[in-house]
Enzyme design. Structure first.
Site, PDB file in Angstrom:
ATOM      1  N   TYR A 142       0.861  -1.185   0.000  1.00 18.19           N
ATOM      2  CA  TYR A 142       0.000   0.000   0.000  1.00 18.19           C
ATOM      3  C   TYR A 142       0.893   1.229   0.000  1.00 18.19           C
ATOM      4  O   TYR A 142       1.859   1.309   0.761  1.00 18.19           O
ATOM      5  CB  TYR A 142      -0.889  -0.028   1.248  1.00 18.19           C
ATOM      6  CG  TYR A 142      -1.666   1.235   1.496  1.00 18.19           C
ATOM      7  CD1 TYR A 142      -2.667   1.645   0.620  1.00 18.19           C
ATOM      8  CD2 TYR A 142      -1.401   2.027   2.618  1.00 18.19           C
ATOM      9  CE1 TYR A 142      -3.388   2.817   0.853  1.00 18.19           C
ATOM     10  CE2 TYR A 142      -2.115   3.200   2.859  1.00 18.19           C
ATOM     11  CZ  TYR A 142      -3.105   3.586   1.967  1.00 18.19           C
ATOM     12  OH  TYR A 142      -3.806   4.743   2.199  1.00 18.19           O
ATOM     13  N   ASP A 244       9.370   2.740  -0.443  1.00 18.62           N
ATOM     14  CA  ASP A 244       8.336   3.395   0.354  1.00 18.62           C
ATOM     15  C   ASP A 244       8.593   3.070   1.821  1.00 18.62           C
ATOM     16  O   ASP A 244       8.216   2.001   2.317  1.00 18.62           O
ATOM     17  CB  ASP A 244       6.956   2.904  -0.101  1.00 18.62           C
ATOM     18  CG  ASP A 244       5.833   3.562   0.695  1.00 18.62           C
ATOM     19  OD1 ASP A 244       6.132   4.235   1.704  1.00 18.62           O
ATOM     20  OD2 ASP A 244       4.665   3.394   0.311  1.00 18.62           O
ATOM     21  N   LYS A 272       5.084   9.275   8.652  1.00 21.74           N
ATOM     22  CA  LYS A 272       4.782   8.668   9.961  1.00 21.74           C
ATOM     23  C   LYS A 272       5.783   9.015  11.060  1.00 21.74           C
ATOM     24  O   LYS A 272       5.720  10.096  11.638  1.00 21.74           O
ATOM     25  CB  LYS A 272       4.638   7.153   9.778  1.00 21.74           C
ATOM     26  CG  LYS A 272       3.537   6.822   8.737  1.00 21.74           C
ATOM     27  CD  LYS A 272       2.608   5.753   9.112  1.00 21.74           C
ATOM     28  CE  LYS A 272       1.575   5.519   8.031  1.00 21.74           C
ATOM     29  NZ  LYS A 272       0.345   4.961   8.425  1.00 21.74           N
TER      30      LYS A 272
HETATM   31  C1  LIG Z   1       3.813   2.112   3.163  1.00 18.85           C
HETATM   32  C2  LIG Z   1       2.865   3.260   3.161  1.00 18.85           C
HETATM   33  N1  LIG Z   1       2.938   4.165   2.195  1.00 18.85           N
HETATM   34  C3  LIG Z   1       2.118   5.236   2.167  1.00 18.85           C
HETATM   35  C4  LIG Z   1       1.149   5.408   3.129  1.00 18.85           C
HETATM   36  C5  LIG Z   1       0.238   6.590   3.098  1.00 18.85           C
HETATM   37  O1  LIG Z   1       0.575   7.455   4.119  1.00 18.85           O
HETATM   38  P1  LIG Z   1      -0.498   8.534   4.656  1.00 18.85           P
HETATM   39  O2  LIG Z   1      -1.567   7.755   5.349  1.00 18.85           O
HETATM   40  O3  LIG Z   1       0.294   9.406   5.561  1.00 18.85           O
HETATM   41  O4  LIG Z   1      -1.000   9.261   3.468  1.00 18.85           O
HETATM   42  C6  LIG Z   1       1.034   4.465   4.151  1.00 18.85           C
HETATM   43  C7  LIG Z   1      -0.001   4.600   5.189  1.00 18.85           C
HETATM   44  O5  LIG Z   1      -0.265   3.732   5.968  1.00 18.85           O
HETATM   45  C8  LIG Z   1       1.909   3.362   4.168  1.00 18.85           C
HETATM   46  O6  LIG Z   1       1.833   2.419   5.106  1.00 18.85           O
END
Ligand SMILES: Cc1ncc(COP(=O)(O)O)c(C=O)c1O
Length: 432
Positions: A142, A244, A272
């Protein structure tokens, strides 16, 4: 677990203003079950009815130091005296950038406000840099809520077809099918399949976007050498390796997954833990690529990008990360992993407890090796959820969705770990 009367009343009000009474689909647990939070401090969270939980959701991961961390709050208060947004460069942006560079080894950074934004911008940068449009991603990974990668995130199996020739599935309605033409999606951890897809499509592939470990599918780990193999293919075929690290960054090691797995990406997305939950994200990367961002070159921006509130919070958070906060995280997580694994083994319950101690996952599965989303999909997540709902009753709150790891903060104590291990044993006994 049913919510208490105050949560319930508050949730009715919430439903009057927000669809499903929440600001995110991932937060809706059912009309009678969705809790409304009163407050949180350190490792603990209280709902509207005053029930206290040891929190292992930590807002889906960001709260690496603990809720309402004093050093972070103090820094933000101090920073607010100078104003909060200028849409001009400020000192905190520079300081945070210097710390990110030092910790992770990236050459340059640009800021964003959420992980979604960071991966969206990073994909654009990769496209611009390579002059190619396609994105290769992995099932069960994700990368946020933008259309670019909301494909085969949690696809129904068998709806997503046979694993060697997956069918592309959008995460829901409203995602233009035409965007799917720019996506190649395959299962994680399969070098042969990856090589095949890259060889067939390399002239179109701008980037391979990868969660270094499956932070959105129970912390399934990369097989030994798999990330290095992505690196090798990217070098060979002029593809941008986009890691990511929204969940792993400043959490699984000071230098994130690049340090943990000893693999350097071309571009990295952070979020995060970077701001201990204040909304800051960053795109970091090699100068060769990041240096091309600029007027009339590669577009990037945003009114709130690098704002004082978020960057001052990150400034204080990174100070704590640099001075040993992750040691506490690792110690607590390691104790929990060992304790929970022993309980499951003792009772003969087939399960894997996997991932780094700062964000581990549990899958109830008969399989010896769990390596991709389809392994999670065929696991017994219903029983897992029942166990977690029992834990809720006992005041322990990991996410009830087994795809979400147990997130650990530097505020969780040794006695919390002892309590949680005991509560888990009871919960397992009661359910299984
Ligand atoms: C691996 C990863 N990338 C991107 C995101 C998206 O981040 P945000 O919720 O701050 O938009 C998340 C959110 O859980 C994530 O776990």
């Amino acid at each position: 677990m049913k919510s208490g009367p105050k949560s319930k009343a508050m949730f009715q009000r919430a439903k009057g203003v927000m669809p499903c009474g929440t600001s995110s689909n991932f937060r809706y647990w059912g009309d009678d079950e969705t809790l409304v939070v009163k407050r949180a401090k350190g490792a603990y969270l209280w709902d509207q009815d005053g029930k206290k939980y040891i929190d292992y959701r930590l807002g889906f991961g960001p709260v690496i130091l603990g809720h309402a961390c004093t050093s972070v709050i103090e820094k933000v208060k101090e920073a607010l005296e100078i104003g909060n947004v200028f849409a001009m460069t400020n000192e905190y942006e520079i300081s945070v950038g210097e710390k990110i560079k030092k910790l992770t080894g990236v050459d340059l950074v640009r800021y964003a406000n959420s992980g979604t934004e960071a991966t969206m911008h990073a994909i654009r940068i990769a496209r611009a840099y390579t002059g190619r449009n396609k994105v290769l991603k992995f099932e069960g990974h994700y990368h946020g809520f933008h259309d670019y990668t909301l494909w085969n995130t949690y696809p129904p199996i068998p709806g997503a077809g046979y694993r060697r020739s997956p069918v592309l599935v959008a995460h829901g309605s409203g995602i233009p099918s035409i965007v799917g033409q720019l996506i190649i999606s395959i299962p994680f951890n399969d070098e042969e399949l990856l090589e095949k897809k890259v060889k067939e499509n390399w002239g179109d592939i701008a980037c391979i976007i990868v969660e270094p470990l499956m932070g959105n599918t129970a912390s399934i780990m990369p097989r030994k050498g798999f990330l290095g193999y992505i690196r090798k293919l990217c070098d060979q075929y002029g593809i941008v390796m986009l890691m990511d690290e929204i969940k792993t960054g400043f959490r699984i090691a000071k230098g994130g997954a690049q340090e943990y797995f000893n693999v350097k990406a071309d571009l990295v997305a952070y979020g995060k833990a970077l701001g201990n939950g204040f909304p800051l994200a960053a795109i970091g990367g090699k100068k060769e690529i990041m240096g091309e961002i600029g007027p009339l070159m590669i577009p990037h921006g945003g009114t709130y990008a690098g704002n004082v509130v978020a960057t001052s919070a990150a400034d204080a958070t990174l100070d704590e990360i640099m001075t040993g906060a992750l040691d506490k995280v690792k110690q607590h997580g390691g104790k929990l992993m060992k304790g929970l694994r022993e309980i499951l083994q003792k009772r003969g319950i087939p399960a894997v407890v996997q991932g780094p101690s700062s964000m581990f996952g549990i899958i109830f599965s008969e399989k010896d090796e769990v390596i991709e989303y389809r392994d999670w999909s065929s696991s017994d997540h219903d029983t897992y959820e029942k166990v977690i709902l029992k834990l809720f009753e006992k005041g322990v709150m990991p996410d009830k969705d087994s795809r979400e790891p147990w997130f650990i903060s530097a505020s969780h104590s040794d006695s919390d770990a002892d309590y949680v291990i005991g509560a888990f044993e009871e919960a397992v006994r009661e359910v299984i």
